[in-house]
Design an enzyme around this catalytic site. Structure first.
Site, PDB file in Angstrom:
ATOM      1  CG  HIS A 132       1.278   0.993   1.389  1.00  0.00           C
ATOM      2  ND1 HIS A 132      -0.076   0.970   1.364  1.00  0.00           N
ATOM      3  CD2 HIS A 132       1.650   2.271   1.614  1.00  0.00           C
ATOM      4  CE1 HIS A 132      -0.519   2.181   1.577  1.00  0.00           C
ATOM      5  NE2 HIS A 132       0.511   3.006   1.714  1.00  0.00           N
ATOM      6  CB  ALA A 133      -1.797  -2.557   3.529  1.00  0.00           C
TER       7      ALA A 133
END
Lengths: 86, 538
Positions: free
Chosen positions: A15-16
């Site tokens: 994820h980010a």
């Protein structure tokens, strides 16, 4: 062209934060680099593309690089993904 | 008059400023694609500048955590795929930049909406946010109406995003009203932190209210009055005045120390249910966090929170509180508070069923993930782990064993974790109170949860109107139990706190001090009221 298979060992997947690390690194190379999941290619130099892959814990993905610095690119991305731990 | 959810208390009186966010974008066919791409590139550069500014102002207003989101926004603006797709649309379809941005951001947002992971789903909103920003720049509209406010007003919007609350000038925003949102939404928490009255979940206020209307926002009752009479205005002005005076008055008590009958200082701590609330707690002078409820991490989701997600939340609060104790309660769910993704059976008696620690001992993987996150976060502050609903010694021992097991696993994996933390339990079942002498040997502290303790001891469901009159915190049985717990704890040299509603009941304060209570944990705004009512001077 070179490629390597690798497993996502981070609980949170790509994820980010890990994705942005990866993308920043990928952009340092001249080669075309992509990640492959379920036979679909995702541009390793794009945060949107890497995140839209939705790679989660345990997924097996392929890193594929082609270009003048393909070996360095492959090794460096491989080590980034390997080092991902929560 | 409109009725919504009172999300942040207080009264605001002012002129409405209606924020219309989604700009209408029309498809226009163009000839000069090169010129259109230049327009796009200029807009992107401007957008980047705006976001850089936002990042700075949000760091100042809400802190590091609030600024993180803009880092991601910047990366999207530099993304080869995203920007590439917009340019390609301009080049091949001969359409205007605005429309190309809209199509592309909708497309990308859709990819994320379709993902089955909450984290990725939520990114769709970020992409649309970015898309709108570029479009507004292209249209020459001021994107951030909220930030461009020059006179004081009440914000009326469809939804208020974190990026908007971050950039608004706090001194000019008198109140906030929105179609969407509820008590626990991000904007509600921020509104409470900034002490701006807010009424959310109003449904259609953006259609009913026009720019320039005079509004009264009643955050306590969740009301919005539109163009009220002079009479109503003066009633509310009075109310406002009163609130202001009270607030000022209360701040005088921030440094008051309350002592119990043993002459020991009583810690006045805060109950919080979300990491952001730690800022409110500090503002009111919380001396610790006596109860950090972790349910917010699990609710309104489709899957379990990851270890890292939890770790970040705990770490945030621990770091903010520095060396002050932060008591984090392990998952207290089950019974009436269900999680759809857990597939729990429906129970005949949910309050006597599989809930809290019972559920955690039953679903160990969930419990262990939380404990791992807690122990890792413990490195960043002064951690207390608290188990809810303990009713027997065996249960407590088992929970502690699992905690040790998690420690060993972290050790074996070479993961860094805290070895210096406290373990405590909630005393909220009559059985735990009665055997508190035995339980006290096993833990570092107790915290009495009065809501459940009263309900279980008096066998009264206080939500049931036919019997709620029996719900009496002053019942001798309750007072005896509390006294017993405090005495037993002190005999074993451990301290006792209280985190239920009774802790915030000013009428009970003297009794509790008399019993020798060591800590009271209440909702942040109650801290000062409690200090004031103690009648003790600083």
């Amino acid at each position: 062209m070179v490629e390597a298979k690798i497993k996502i060992n981070s609980q949170t997947g790509l994820h980010a934060r890990p994705a942005s690390l990866l993308v920043k690194e990928a952009n340092k190379f001249k080669s075309n680099i992509c990640l492959v999941k379920h036979d679909k290619e995702y541009n390793a130099k794009s945060i949107m593309s890497v995140m839209s892959m939705g790679a989660t814990f345990g997924d097996e993905i392929i890193i594929r690089a082609s270009g003048e610095d393909e070996n360095e690119a492959l090794n460096s991305l491989k080590s980034i993904i390997e080092a991902l731990k929560d | 008059m409109l009725r919504g959810i009172g999300a942040s208390s207080g009264v605001a009186i002012g002129i409405a400023r209606v924020i219309k966010k989604t700009s209408e974008v029309e498809k226009v066919l163009i000839k000069d694609t090169q010129k259109e791409i230049e327009r796009l590139e200029k807009a992107i550069e401007l957008a980047k500048k705006e976001i850089e500014d936002l990042k700075v102002s949000s760091k100042e207003n809400i802190g590091e955590k609030g600024a993180e989101i803009f880092e991601a926004h910047l990366m999207i603006l530099e993304d080869v795929e995203f920007i590439g797709a917009i340019k390609e649309k301009i080049n091949t379809e001969f359409i205007n930049a605005e429309y190309a941005v809209k199509l592309t951001s909708d497309e990308f947002a859709q990819i994320f909406i379709n993902m089955d992971n909450d984290y990725f789903k939520e990114r769709a909103a970020d992409i649309k946010d970015i898309g709108n920003r570029i479009i507004n720049i292209l249209l020459g509209k001021n994107n951030n109406s909220i930030s461009s406010i020059k006179e004081s007003c009440i914000i009326v919007a469809h939804d208020i995003t974190p990026s908007e609350t971050a950039q608004m000038n706090k001194d000019l925003v008198l109140g906030m009203a929105a179609n969407l949102g509820g008590k626990t939404s991000h904007v509600a928490i921020l509104a409470r932190t900034l002490e701006i009255p807010a009424v959310l979940g109003l449904g259609n206020i953006t259609e009913v209210v026009k720019d320039g209307d005079l509004l009264i926002l009643d955050g306590d009752n969740g009301l919005v009055l539109i163009n009220p009479s002079q009479e109503t205005i003066s009633v509310y002005k009075e109310k406002q005045e009163k609130i202001l005076l009270e607030k000022r008055e209360l701040l005088k008590y921030k440094d008051v120390e309350i002592k119990n009958k043993l002459g020991r200082k009583v810690e006045i701590a805060a109950n919080i249910g979300n990491p952001f609330e730690v800022d409110i707690a500090l503002k009111y002078g919380a001396e610790g966090i006596g109860l950090f409820r972790t349910e917010f991490l699990y609710m309104d989701k489709t899957s379990m929170p990851t270890e890292n997600e939890q770790f970040e939340a705990y770490k945030y609060v621990l770091e903010k509180m520095k060396d002050r104790l932060v008591i984090i309660r392990t998952l207290d769910i089950g019974g009436d508070k269900n999680l759809p993704y857990l597939n729990l059976e429906k129970e005949m008696n949910p309050f006597l069923g599989l809930r809290a620690i019972r559920l955690c001992l039953n679903k160990r993987d969930i419990f262990k993930t939380q404990l791992r996150a807690l122990l890792r976060a413990g490195l960043y502050g002064n951690l207390g782990i608290m188990f809810p609903m303990i009713s027997s010694l065996e249960e407590l021992k088992e929970a502690k064993n699992i905690l040790k097991e998690v420690e060993r696993e972290l050790e074996a994996e070479g993961v860094e974790y805290s070895k210096d933390y406290k373990v405590g339990i909630m005393i909220e079942t009559p059985s735990s109170a009665i055997i508190s002498d035995i339980l006290a040997k096993e833990v570092d502290f107790f915290s009495i949860g009065t809501n459940d303790l009263i309900q279980y001891t008096l066998a009264v469901d206080r939500m049931n109107q036919n019997v709620s009159y029996l719900y009496n915190p002053n019942h001798p049985a309750i007072l005896r139990l509390i006294k017993t717990v405090i005495d037993n704890a002190h005999k074993e040299g451990i301290w006792v706190g209280m985190c239920g509603e009774m802790a915030a009941d000013v009428n009970m304060l003297n009794t509790l001090l008399e019993f020798g209570i060591d800590e009271l944990s209440v909702s942040p705004p109650m801290i000062l009221k409690l200090k004031k009512s103690s009648g003790q001077a600083s």
